[in-house]
Design an enzyme around this catalytic site. Structure first.
Site, mmCIF file in Angstrom:
data_model
loop_
_atom_site.group_PDB
_atom_site.id
_atom_site.type_symbol
_atom_site.label_atom_id
_atom_site.label_comp_id
_atom_site.label_asym_id
_atom_site.label_seq_id
_atom_site.Cartn_x
_atom_site.Cartn_y
_atom_site.Cartn_z
ATOM 1 N N SER A 155 0.822 -1.210 0.000
ATOM 2 C CA SER A 155 0.000 0.000 0.000
ATOM 3 C C SER A 155 0.863 1.271 0.000
ATOM 4 O O SER A 155 1.618 1.476 -0.935
ATOM 5 C CB SER A 155 -0.958 -0.047 1.201
ATOM 6 O OG SER A 155 -1.902 0.970 1.080
ATOM 7 N N ASP A 179 -0.426 -4.184 -3.843
ATOM 8 C CA ASP A 179 -1.542 -3.248 -3.954
ATOM 9 C C ASP A 179 -1.142 -1.829 -3.534
ATOM 10 O O ASP A 179 -1.638 -1.304 -2.520
ATOM 11 C CB ASP A 179 -2.767 -3.726 -3.158
ATOM 12 C CG ASP A 179 -4.061 -3.275 -3.848
ATOM 13 O OD1 ASP A 179 -4.066 -3.195 -5.086
ATOM 14 O OD2 ASP A 179 -5.050 -2.985 -3.156
ATOM 15 N N HIS A 249 -7.754 -5.511 -0.588
ATOM 16 C CA HIS A 249 -6.452 -4.838 -0.517
ATOM 17 C C HIS A 249 -5.378 -5.806 0.000
ATOM 18 O O HIS A 249 -4.302 -5.928 -0.580
ATOM 19 C CB HIS A 249 -6.620 -3.663 0.440
ATOM 20 C CG HIS A 249 -5.538 -2.626 0.391
ATOM 21 N ND1 HIS A 249 -4.982 -2.159 -0.780
ATOM 22 C CD2 HIS A 249 -4.926 -1.931 1.392
ATOM 23 C CE1 HIS A 249 -4.078 -1.227 -0.489
ATOM 24 N NE2 HIS A 249 -4.017 -1.076 0.816
#
Ligand SMILES: *[C@@H]1O[C@H](CO)[C@@H](O)[C@H](O)[C@H]1NC(C)=O
Ligand SMILES: *[C@@H]1O[C@H](CO)[C@@H](O)[C@H](O)[C@H]1NC(C)=O
Length: 389
Positions: A155, A179, A249
């Site tokens: 992330s 992600d 996610h």
């Protein structure tokens, strides 16, 4: 008021408990910390095959376990809404050490990443990157090589990895983005996010492009499991609480973990869209010849030379997965040609059998649909996915 008091007592208690922990661990914070917000404090936790479960905290160049002649993998987490430690970190450390004798450095920036306000965490990414740059500079003086540095960023951590890579002009060995964060990064210039010029090899898994993740390709190879938006087994409604927000996610991380166990390899196919992949238009991996289709995850670097040589710098890969570990499924494209154009009605039964006699059967009802995808998972669970014309 009561909650604030409790938080305060916790803080006091936290200060009082032993400052010299036996095994330094990832900072665990609470939702109370998120409410107040946290200032940036970066803890660098080193694990090696000599200390696989008890981290050494890196403070200065004096380290008992760091051997810079070995490969070094950094693990960088992202935004933390509740302050808890990421559940997947111990597994990732353990699996990395099991596949290769390397240094694994967990970059704990929970103080900084924990806040109710995402943009506060995002704003701290460049400062985390500067701290990592300093550490790597010291490692280089001690004889490390940039080629042997791999950053795995989740992330916001993916963009932090990109910033570090940029500071070394793209000479880091590899960046894996799991992600990469989308909010506040979509549409940004390459210098403000992860991009393929940040390392010699950049591989990215996109698993929540319509939520917390980033849609466009960011690496030399970009993997889009199940199209990259919704992952099987993840809740589709908000009634499932926090899982609704993070399940898609986090799937990128679990897919990467699964690639390290190697119980099966997830084969991926280059395609311009998930729709075309689902319609069976992308079954060829000729562009990777003499290698087969790339596999997802840790071992994707085996395709590095063909990926970084291609004139077209971006390759998007598509594939479907099962809803849980080990995620691999086998795809069969059944193409049916009917000779008798007058025959309009009827059902068709397709049976797949493997060498051990396990079978999966599906009935096809042709009139409304053009193509059928018969999917036989490892444990012979069958799913049957009709594709509309
Ligand atoms: C560091 O690693 C190298 C390569 O694996 C090895 O040859 C060397 O003995 C190690 N150094 C120490 C001090 O353990
Ligand atoms: C998966 O791929 C890796 C790397 O190409 C290979 O070494 C390994 O044998 C494969 N494993 C399986 C179960 O096919």
């Amino acid at each position: 008021m009561l909650r604030l008091c409790v938080v305060f007592i916790c803080l006091l208690y936290g200060v009082k408990t032993d400052p010299q922990e036996a095994c330094p661990a990832f900072t665990a914070l609470s939702f109370g910390n998120a409410l107040i917000g946290t200032d940036l404090k970066v803890k660098l936790l080193l694990y090696t095959r000599q200390n696989p479960t008890c981290a050494e905290e890196l403070h200065s160049r004096a380290s008992e376990y760091l051997n810079v002649t070995k490969k070094t993998t950094f693990i960088i987490h992202g935004y933390r809404l509740t302050g808890s430690a990421p559940v997947w970190i111990p597994d990732l450390v353990h699996l990395l050490l099991s596949v290769e004798d390397m240094n694994v450095i967990v970059v704990d920036w929970n103080h900084g990443a924990t806040t109710l306000i995402y943009s506060y965490a995002s704003r701290k990414c460049k400062r985390v990157a500067e701290i990592l740059k300093k550490l790597i500079d010291e490692m280089l003086i001690d004889g490390a090589s940039l080629d042997s540095i791999h950053m795995i960023g989740v992330s916001l951590g993916a963009h932090i990895s990109g910033f570090v890579g940029q500071m070394f002009d793209g000479t880091l060995g590899r960046i894996t983005g799991l992600d990469p964060a989308g909010p506040l990064y979509r549409g940004m210039a390459p210098s403000e996010r992860l991009d393929p010029t940040d390392a010699q090899f950049v591989d990215v898994i996109h698993s929540d492009t319509d939520g917390l993740g980033y849609g466009e390709a960011l690496g030399h190879i970009d993997f889009y499991p199940n199209g990259g938006t919704d992952q099987p087994g993840c809740p589709l409604t908000i009634f499932s609480g926090l899982q609704y927000f993070k399940c898609d996610h986090q799937r990128s991380v679990f897919l990467f973990l699964s690639s390290l166990t190697q119980s099966c390899n997830i084969t991926t196919y280059p395609c311009d869209s998930y729709r075309n992949y689902r319609n069976g238009k992308c079954t060829s991996c000729e562009s990777f010849w003499p290698k087969p289709c790339p596999i997802l995850g840790y071992y994707a670097y085996e395709w590095k030379s063909s990926l970084t040589q291609q004139s077209h710098p971006v390759t998007s890969m598509f594939f479907d997965t099962a809803d849980k570990e080990p995620f691999c499924i086998y795809h069969y494209l059944v193409d049916i040609v009917t000779w008798n154009k007058n025959t309009r009605r009827g059902t068709l039964s397709i049976m797949l059998a493997d060498e051990d006699g396990r079978k999966a059967e599906s009935k096809v009802n042709p009139p409304q649909l053009c193509r059928y995808d018969l999917v036989l998972t490892e444990n012979t669970q069958k799913t049957f996915k009709p594709i509309p014309c």
